[in-house]
Design a protein around this motif. Structure first.
Motif, PDB file in Angstrom:
ATOM      1  N   GLY A   1      -0.295 -27.518  52.697  1.00  0.00           N
ATOM      2  CA  GLY A   1       0.394 -27.808  53.841  1.00  0.00           C
ATOM      3  C   GLY A   1       1.710 -26.927  54.014  1.00  0.00           C
ATOM      4  N   VAL A   2       2.328 -26.705  52.806  1.00  0.00           N
ATOM      5  CA  VAL A   2       3.394 -25.659  52.801  1.00  0.00           C
ATOM      6  C   VAL A   2       3.035 -24.200  53.271  1.00  0.00           C
ATOM      7  CG1 VAL A   2       5.392 -24.903  51.597  1.00  0.00           C
ATOM      8  CG2 VAL A   2       4.619 -27.204  51.421  1.00  0.00           C
ATOM      9  N   SER A   3       3.669 -23.641  53.989  1.00  0.00           N
ATOM     10  CA  SER A   3       3.402 -22.177  54.355  1.00  0.00           C
ATOM     11  C   SER A   3       4.554 -21.590  55.259  1.00  0.00           C
ATOM     12  CB  SER A   3       1.966 -22.006  55.200  1.00  0.00           C
ATOM     13  OG  SER A   3       2.200 -22.558  56.559  1.00  0.00           O
ATOM     14  N   LYS A   4       4.783 -20.216  55.256  1.00  0.00           N
ATOM     15  CA  LYS A   4       5.821 -20.087  56.390  1.00  0.00           C
ATOM     16  C   LYS A   4       5.596 -20.232  57.768  1.00  0.00           C
ATOM     17  CE  LYS A   4       7.281 -15.969  53.384  1.00  0.00           C
ATOM     18  NZ  LYS A   4       7.257 -14.656  53.369  1.00  0.00           N
ATOM     19  N   ALA A   5       4.322 -20.410  58.111  1.00  0.00           N
ATOM     20  CA  ALA A   5       3.709 -20.945  59.518  1.00  0.00           C
ATOM     21  C   ALA A   5       4.292 -22.241  59.646  1.00  0.00           C
ATOM     22  CB  ALA A   5       2.322 -20.570  59.477  1.00  0.00           C
TER      23      ALA A   5
END
Length: 246
Positions: free
Chosen positions: A169-173
């Motif tokens: 769930g971790v992303s730049k988005a």
């Protein structure tokens, strides 16, 4: 104020040239964007300590996204949100690196460790990201194939020769969505610029997704537009042609 209110810039391969420097041209146009009221946000796979000098060089007092979205900063030194990667997963990722005998690194909230400098007390630390590097494509592929079967991981890269792993769930988005929530912006008002797979979700989610001329092919396919390379002031080109013209 134009159509775009937030400019999210990757560092390596994007804002930075191959000497890890911000060119005078890129710095000049970032300043123009700031003066026009655009929020410029560093969005990088780097940890906060190595990203901070570039934000300071540009005089930014705005949100920062570090370790691929594992940390979101309201402004430099003001942490807003942090998402850790479980220690047991770090131990598994480390064991896999040892088995294949490849270069690896991992970020904690305090430091960075790698193949030459590892720690035995893995459980006691707060981990953010793990990465592998090898130019042996079959080995890299084998590692990727294995970890893709594990649960709870977000996989990307910052070059064709590495794999970067964050908590699922971790992303730049997702980080950009949180920055927009903080600032009262819509994702349609975001321009996201990058070159690697850790940029692709943000490029797809933003109002204008921009791939660098030196970007990986899949990133170019995901983008709305392709700008010049990081060696040819591609960021300055984006600001001139899209951010300040919109």
């Amino acid at each position: 104020m134009g159509k775009y209110r937030l400019l999210a810039l990757d560092l390596d391969g994007t804002l930075l040239n191959e000497q890890s420097e911000i060119s005078e041209m890129n710095a000049k146009w970032v300043k123009h964007a700031i003066e026009a009221g655009v929020t410029v946000c560093v969005s990088t796979g780097r940890g906060f300590p190595s990203a901070l000098p570039f934000a300071e060089q540009l005089g930014l007092d705005t949100p920062m996204i570090t370790v691929n979205g594992g940390e979101i900063w309201t402004k430099p030194h003001a942490l807003h949100q942090r998402t850790l990667l479980d220690s047991d997963k770090i131990m598994k990722l480390h064991a896999l690196a040892e088995r294949y005998d490849v270069w690896f690194w991992a970020y904690t909230t305090e430091d960075i460790y790698n193949k030459e400098r590892w720690v035995g007390d893995t459980i006691a630390r707060n981990w953010l990201k793990f990465g592998y590097y090898t130019e042996d494509a079959p080995i890299l592929s084998a590692i990727l194939n294995e970890i893709q079967t594990w649960e709870g991981l977000e996989l990307s890269n910052s070059s064709p020769h590495n794999i970067e792993i964050n908590a699922q769930g971790v992303s730049k988005a997702s980080a950009l969505m949180e920055v927009c929530r903080m600032r009262g912006y819509d994702m349609s008002e975001v321009v996201a610029v990058g070159d690697s797979m850790n940029d692709i979700a943000a490029i797809r989610a933003s109002g204008l997704g921009v791939a660098m001329g030196n970007a990986q092919d899949e990133v170019k396919l995901a983008a709305n537009v392709i700008t010049g390379s990081n060696q040819k002031n591609g960021v300055a080109e984006v600001i001139q042609n899209y951010v300040l013209r919109a």
